[in-house]
Design an enzyme around this catalytic site. Sequence first.
Site, PDB file in Angstrom:
ATOM      1  N   ASP A   1       0.839  -1.146   0.097  1.00 47.53           N
ATOM      2  CA  ASP A   1       0.180   0.172   0.008  1.00 47.53           C
ATOM      3  C   ASP A   1       0.927   1.262  -0.080  1.00 47.53           C
ATOM      4  OD1 ASP A   1      -2.868   1.216   0.542  1.00 47.53           O
ATOM      5  OD2 ASP A   1      -1.522   2.300   1.857  1.00 47.53           O
TER       6      ASP A   1
ATOM      7  N   TYR B   1       3.440   9.961   0.211  1.00 46.74           N
ATOM      8  CA  TYR B   1       4.375   9.174   1.035  1.00 46.74           C
ATOM      9  C   TYR B   1       5.767   9.358   0.383  1.00 46.74           C
ATOM     10  CZ  TYR B   1       0.349   6.619   2.607  1.00 46.74           C
ATOM     11  OH  TYR B   1      -0.840   6.222   3.063  1.00 46.74           O
TER      12      TYR B   1
ATOM     13  N   LYS C   1      -2.447   6.779  -4.251  1.00 47.51           N
ATOM     14  CA  LYS C   1      -3.665   7.244  -3.791  1.00 47.51           C
ATOM     15  C   LYS C   1      -3.265   8.515  -4.390  1.00 47.51           C
ATOM     16  CE  LYS C   1      -3.562   4.911   0.508  1.00 47.51           C
ATOM     17  NZ  LYS C   1      -2.297   4.515   0.871  1.00 47.51           N
TER      18      LYS C   1
ATOM     19  N   HIS D   1      -7.288  10.172  -1.801  1.00 45.02           N
ATOM     20  CA  HIS D   1      -6.329  10.085  -0.485  1.00 45.02           C
ATOM     21  C   HIS D   1      -7.386  10.481   0.558  1.00 45.02           C
ATOM     22  CE1 HIS D   1      -2.207   9.468   1.208  1.00 45.02           C
ATOM     23  NE2 HIS D   1      -2.989   9.221   2.186  1.00 45.02           N
TER      24      HIS D   1
END
Length: 324
Positions: free
Chosen positions: A49, A54, A83, A116
């Site tokens: 994931d 990130y 996302k 997200h």
Amino acid sequence: MASKLAPLVKFNNGLTCPILGLGTWQAESGDDVYRAICEAIDMGYRHIDGAYFYDNEKEVGQAIRDKIQQGVVKREDLFVTSKLWNTYHRPDLVEKMAKVSLSLLGLEYLDLYLIHWPMAYKEGDNLIPLDANGKCYYSDVDYVDTWKAMENLVEKGLVKSIGLSNFNSKQIDRVLGIAKIKPVTNQVESHPCLPQTKLFEFCKARGITITAYSPLGSPARPWAKPEDPSLLDDPKIKAVANKYKKTTAQVLIRYHIDRGMIVIPKSSNPKRMLENFSIWDFTLTKEDVADISTLECNGRFVLEDEGLDHKDHPFGVHAKDLEF
Ligand code: A2P
């Protein structure tokens, strides 16, 4: 390699997803995350994931491609999620950003692409666009219009499934009201302090799975306060762990699986990654689950507080009368 791969959960579109995945939020970009993903695939993780936000998709993708090239796995054995970040909700930006994540990962398709958060921020590459007073600039793009653009990604073959993250019950029903393609999952924070039981039942009735992030209680979140509860050290979880000769982390992961949720604990440490994956030889009883659920205290650790007064924040000031 762990003795068993994770069982698969079937989505409403017929595709499947391993019930246990590896979270990568706060997995530092660079060698560490590259090594972590390589080791995770070696030990049996098949579900990774990730997210553009990130800031580590390049390393994650390199590791995935190296493991495919080494013949350890095939692309179709893996389930890879990304996302769409809040500053790219405008419909004309959605395909562009899916392609940016695909290009960073070096993959031809994503298994799952999620919105997200429901709130749109001012468009641009400044991911948290703040003014001089630290107030976030918002955008008025409606997430239902973003959803329509997400559907085009499936039609174009860029992503296999699409879904939501951090959406509340009202927002999910708004999306379902216009959807040609239903979301397959809603990824939300979940752990015993916030077990998400009502949202789970609500989604289940609509054919939508729940994916649990921060299942260990997000112990490394930068804004943790010393007085916050620590689930990994909680006496009640410890008692259950002792009963099965397991660790508290393993119990917290099973707590989600045994309630029918997909779960994505984050670790970049090989010993803890293996620990978190070695959970196929025990199950919690209904009584264990009920006992652990008494820790419920509406304890949210992940707030995305820059957007708390956004009209679409799922549990911000405009949603304060909404139960879940
Ligand atoms: P690390 O990456 O060093 O292992 P969550 O998924 O709830 O956000 O929790 C992730 C955090 O918990 C990370 O800081 C991770 O650190 C830590 N963690 C992951 N697995 C374990 C474990 N089995 N025992 C203790 N801490 C863990």
